[in-house]
Design an enzyme around this catalytic site. Structure first.
Site, PDB file in Angstrom:
ATOM      1  N   HIS A 251      24.971  28.438  50.309  1.00 18.49           N
ATOM      2  CA  HIS A 251      23.817  28.809  49.464  1.00 18.49           C
ATOM      3  C   HIS A 251      22.610  28.671  50.181  1.00 18.49           C
ATOM      4  O   HIS A 251      21.530  29.274  50.015  1.00 18.49           O
ATOM      5  CB  HIS A 251      23.914  27.985  48.309  1.00 18.49           C
ATOM      6  CG  HIS A 251      24.888  27.598  47.352  1.00 18.49           C
ATOM      7  ND1 HIS A 251      25.748  26.726  47.037  1.00 18.49           N
ATOM      8  CD2 HIS A 251      25.805  28.666  46.872  1.00 18.49           C
ATOM      9  CE1 HIS A 251      26.760  27.027  46.197  1.00 18.49           C
ATOM     10  NE2 HIS A 251      26.809  28.060  46.157  1.00 18.49           N
TER      11      HIS A 251
ATOM     12  N   LYS B  19      32.705  26.643  32.224  1.00 16.71           N
ATOM     13  CA  LYS B  19      33.058  26.012  33.342  1.00 16.71           C
ATOM     14  C   LYS B  19      32.739  24.491  33.251  1.00 16.71           C
ATOM     15  O   LYS B  19      31.751  24.102  32.819  1.00 16.71           O
ATOM     16  CB  LYS B  19      32.160  26.444  34.480  1.00 16.71           C
ATOM     17  CG  LYS B  19      32.690  27.746  35.284  1.00 16.71           C
ATOM     18  CD  LYS B  19      31.986  27.898  36.543  1.00 16.71           C
ATOM     19  CE  LYS B  19      32.078  29.161  37.089  1.00 16.71           C
ATOM     20  NZ  LYS B  19      31.161  29.419  38.583  1.00 16.71           N
TER      21      LYS B  19
ATOM     22  N   ARG C 127      30.119  37.154  50.295  1.00 16.88           N
ATOM     23  CA  ARG C 127      30.824  36.492  51.501  1.00 16.88           C
ATOM     24  C   ARG C 127      31.926  37.392  51.844  1.00 16.88           C
ATOM     25  O   ARG C 127      32.546  38.154  51.111  1.00 16.88           O
ATOM     26  CB  ARG C 127      31.513  35.183  51.206  1.00 16.88           C
ATOM     27  CG  ARG C 127      30.662  34.120  50.869  1.00 16.88           C
ATOM     28  CD  ARG C 127      31.391  32.937  50.114  1.00 16.88           C
ATOM     29  NE  ARG C 127      31.915  33.286  48.940  1.00 16.88           N
ATOM     30  CZ  ARG C 127      32.593  32.384  48.189  1.00 16.88           C
ATOM     31  NH1 ARG C 127      33.151  31.231  48.773  1.00 16.88           N
ATOM     32  NH2 ARG C 127      33.145  32.836  46.991  1.00 16.88           N
TER      33      ARG C 127
ATOM     34  N   SER D 273      31.763  25.958  46.997  1.00 16.98           N
ATOM     35  CA  SER D 273      31.510  24.465  46.244  1.00 16.98           C
ATOM     36  C   SER D 273      32.914  23.950  46.069  1.00 16.98           C
ATOM     37  O   SER D 273      33.140  22.887  46.467  1.00 16.98           O
ATOM     38  CB  SER D 273      30.821  24.585  45.045  1.00 16.98           C
ATOM     39  OG  SER D 273      29.385  25.237  45.204  1.00 16.98           O
TER      40      SER D 273
END
Lengths: 159, 159, 159, 159, 159, 159
Positions: F17, F41, F90, F128
């Site tokens: 990030h 979430k 990514r 994460s």
């Protein structure tokens, strides 16, 4: 009468193609296997050879016809009065290219549908180019192409 | 004695290839780096140049041999009495092509295994073609190929 | 002595897993099948049941051991004095997740290698979750799991 | 009589689903839209609500029936005497999951075919979950679901 | 002054390209559309034709310039004093190739950024090659290329 | 004044990030890092903790602000008078999910652009969730998160 069209280069026809032909023929009244006269790709087998190999391979499947076509697939579909394009999808396949072609054809004629069928798992790695590569190096193509055309394919590369 | 084979075009060898060579060499008694004499691909570097660049690059890694081969990889594997093909997989790589080759080779000889290793993340974008493109335009290839062969590669494109 | 580790949830073990176990066992002196005690995933079969099913399935393969582990795989590898993680890749598989785990483990310990093997094409669609879904609905799981554990799996869902 | 089955959660039905329903209905004598009573997924709309929304949305398409089913899709197909499963593929879709289900169903019953159709490009980003997310935050779902069910969906989230 | 560069072959420019040009032009002071003189690809339209078609298509968008360049994109970026490469990503696109180029350019100059924009969903299947294929067979390219260059493209294939 | 918004859960913020934050901050006058209050979430770190970790991590980058938001991103963009969403991609990333979100947001407001940047290759495997998994098992997270927040993260899992 439901007419489906299964287009391709068939350079040469493989057992993966035959798997789609046999299954698609059960879903329609007539299946036209359309051999593409593709100027930009320079096929190894001539158009006549590719049509001949297919005709030999589909003997015994009554509602299947072999034709060649050049120009746009959409125009050929109209000539054949067909609304459905059948395409095989291999687990290991250039999904994105097939997707692009289906959307392009849809953009050209919204009435025409492209239906995808999963190729039999045993042929998910099989392509005409891998058959050619094997035959070029005198490798074993048993089980990869219909038996009736195996010798014709090997002869092509021996010449 | 465990013999692994690492096949490829190596046109030319890059630090991505060297990463796989160094790591694979630790997992077997002998690693044969097999340079493919591929008729269908017209490589930029000749077979001799590609073998020479590799020999220079692997100096100091004792259990690595460089050989060239034509025809089917499976036949070469039998000649070398090897059961394991080693291939590098880049995060950004044509995974589907590698998958297809592994399944095809498995179909030809069920005893032969293809083992995939992840290329070092720093080389995940690197390919022989990107090295050639850079060298063709006199770009900087530092860190992309072994130092001992950098000048040879740049000279190739200056000629 | 070469020790490979094959980690997974094995919830339950399938013929896809067994294919990897049989082939990997031929490439090393000892193969440790490591059943993950994964707090975040709530498995259907208990740890004991998963270990028991595996022990039954690998009977007859001499160099295979079944162990469970919790915590980081890297720590377990060190305990087992192993440098190689073996993972199966299915033609139809979450390649990107496996890639991410391999790179993460590489970042944690650069000496540890993750080697990928292509699962047998006949099991490329098979996963533990599809076996559970079938068994839950009393479907036929013949050919999907080792025969010796079929009834134990069906009983689980009948209870 | 050709009967196609279009299975899904339809939680809720979207214009992407409707696009497939309208096009598939033209390719068969009867299209059964089969709402899955899926124990493992906890849908937001109840089974009755999902069936009701679909019935409202397909009014006017004569050869379409709405049914719910639990258990294996294959068993439902046999009950309906249908050999063809229709599935939509979005350009941006979980292709690999659909592939896995098609191969699994093929393994269970080799007579049953899964035919994939490309969802209309305008709905290639659309999913039931994105409609729910928008409605949950009082966002605009115009053009994403059939007009006749818009208010029912918004009311669900207001309650 | 923020200068963005949008590189490509533009063989020919399509409405998919124009979508990116119009949107990127709003995000910077000057947008340079850089036509690549690519020795390895043999384009159908000459460099002059490709530049001419673009100039006609961007008339009316004030902050857009058309230039051609050969050699490395990074060198051209420095000449133009630009730090941002703009690239379109189609839902159906060779994402991995774009990724590789972005990482390679990043490796060459860490100050230069590649920003990707999603091409408008209606053009997600569109590519220069599909426009050429249609025009070659006298197909309808309405809606696929800017109106002002349609006849020039069709004439090219009639000659 | 150009305002970019970089939305995410940041549960917790990682060096991946931070790479995007530092690079995006150079491309605009103000970068708003928007921490999503995502009901569906259930994040491990509370909203306050996630905002606090970010504030500590971005100290010294003048034109970066940290805010939290709930509801639709599009509504938050309007409140911030911003037209550009920045997202990291990514090499090993759920590209299809990001694509779907970008197209959905485009459908909601055609003036809003989503620009994708490639995350630095060294963090292409980092997420994460992998940081949380490591910390949960007392693994080494050096180099994966900013130094100033390392202890806070480890403490969270020790409590």
């Amino acid at each position: 009468m439901s007419v489906f069209v299964y287009p391709g280069s068939f350079d040469p026809v493989t057992n993966g193609h035959m798997d789609i032909i046999q299954r698609a023929a059960k879903l329609c009244d007539k299946l036209v296997v359309a051999v593409l006269v593709n100027s930009s790709k320079n096929p190894v087998f001539t158009l006549e050879e590719r049509v001949d190999l297919l005709k030999c391979a589909v003997k015994g499947i009554d509602n299947v016809e072999i034709e060649s076509f050049s120009g746009l697939l959409i125009d050929f579909m109209r000539k054949k009065n067909s609304k459905v394009i059948i395409k095989g999808l291999r687990a290991v396949s250039d999904f994105e290219y097939e997707l692009q072609m289906a959307l392009l054809n849809k953009n050209l004629d919204s009435d025409i549908e492209t239906l995808f069928m999963m190729t039999n798992i045993n042929y998910s790695f099989l392509s005409s180019s891998s058959v050619r590569e094997l035959a070029r190096h005198n490798g074993n193509i048993d089980g990869l192409v219909p038996d009736c055309i195996k010798d014709k394919i090997m002869d092509k590369f021996r010449r």
